[in-house]
Design an enzyme around this catalytic site. Structure first.
Site: not given
Ligand SMILES: NC(=O)CC[C@H](N)C(=O)O
Length: 358
Positions: A47, A219, A221, A247, A251, A331, A333
């Site tokens: 990420s 992930g 971006g 995360c 979204q 998170h 995890e």
């Molecule tokens: N850790 C992530 O999954 C971040 C999600 C997304 N890229 C953000 O910055 O919000």
């Protein structure tokens, strides 16, 4: 021999420091984390792709970097198989490291992946600036200059997601993990829980697979770049099979449901973010790394906010009112950070069992 490098921000700020790691230039989005430990985990978290990471904790590198150790073909320690950050900014880089499982220094590890580090920077001053002005584009400049580059305009998920399908474990519950840049601790958390995991690329049409539950990973971006995942997810939301997202996964669930996401001013990156479970007075301290969030006001009527960030009131997870779909912006995890919300993996698997026993 010390080599001088500069950190330059889009607002014209220029800070001179000392190079450690690779002596090379790199551009990205400059973000800060206030976590006090966990640089091996953070640096390998996909990420962070495209981001120059500023650490506010004053001494970094003192416990070195552990050696690679595999379990079920995934790393036992790191969150992926390489460093994903574009660059690292610290106040004091500890040349001498000491820890029972250290295999190398942080500087040598950065060099292996050609990632620049800059030390001797007042990262608390820098963080105040980023808090006031918001996350900024920036670059670490060694010998050759590089142009500023906004990584949020790239499809970073396509860059970090694997090319093919991988299988792990032989448990009773078949879970499809849509890998938009998954942290390996998510895989470990599932493998500790009677799961057979099918890890698929971000744009794979998982609706063609036979599974008991769907998981959407974290992930890098802007989530709006993941059009293919959103389209497949929209089909999955028509059904009743349990879905859990973390995360970026949260979204994507919000977008597929018909809601909107927006960019936070400077994001949440730390191990002590307080979130409240909606409808209760329960507060959990969570590990976070995100720059975007679901806009709660845009959620369709069948959806509720599940968790709320107690620092700024933003959405930290959503939940469908009647179907077994939920997500967290934080998170559960951890890795690094507190493990207080790992029970959410159990909650998800409980809903998978309920679905199967219907
Ligand atoms: N850790 C992530 O999954 C971040 C999600 C997304 N890229 C953000 O910055 O919000």
């Amino acid at each position: 021999m010390t080599q001088t490098v500069k950190l330059i921000l889009e607002d014209g700020t220029s800070i001179e420091g000392e190079s450690f790691g690779a002596f090379t230039s790199a551009a990205g989005e400059v973000v800060f984390s206030t976590a006090m430990t966990g640089y091996p985990e953070n640096l390998t978290d996909p990420s962070f792709a495209g981001q120059i990471l500023v650490l506010t904790t004053p001494m970094v590198g003192n416990y070195g970097v552990p050696g690679e150790d595999l379990y079920e073909s995934i790393s036992k320690i790191f969150e992926s198989d390489k460093i994903h950050i574009a660059g690292l900014v610290v106040t004091y880089y500890s040349e001498e490291h000491s820890h029972w499982n250290a295999a190398k220094s942080l500087g040598d590890w950065l060099k292996e992946y050609n990632i620049p580090g800059i030390c001797g920077v007042d990262t608390r001053m820098l963080t105040k600036k980023l808090r006031e002005k918001g996350a900024m584009l920036g670059k670490i400049v060694a010998e050759d200059d590089v142009p500023l580059h906004d990584p949020n305009l790239d499809n970073l998920v396509a860059q970090v997601s694997p090319a093919g399908i991988r299988h792990y474990g032989s448990g009773q519950h078949k879970i499809v993990l849509v890998d938009c840049g998954t942290k390996t601790n998510i895989i470990r958390c599932f493998l500790e829980r009677d799961v057979e995991l099918i890890r698929v690329p971000w744009d794979y049409d998982f609706t063609t697979l036979d599974y008991d539950g769907l998981f959407l990973s974290n992930g890098p971006g802007d989530p709006k770049m993941c059009e293919a995942t959103i389209q497949h997810l929209q089909k999955a939301l028509q059904q009743d099979k349990p879905i859990f997202g973390i995360c970026l996964g949260s979204q994507l669930m919000g977008l597929a449901a018909g809601g909107d996401t927006f960019k936070l001013k400077y994001g949440h990156r730390s191990h002590n973010q307080p979130v409240k479970l909606t409808g209760t007075q329960h507060c959990y301290i969570t590990s976070q790394n995100h720059g975007f969030a679901v806009d709660t006001a845009t959620l369709p009527a069948e959806w509720d906010m599940l968790f709320e960030n107690l620092n700024d009131g933003t959405c930290e997870g959503i939940k469908h009112k009647t179907k077994p779909f939920f997500s967290t912006q934080f998170h559960p995890e951890a890795a690094g950070g507190p493990q207080d919300t790992e029970f959410l993996f159990d909650d998800f698997l409980k809903s998978v069992v309920e679905y199967k026993n219907r």
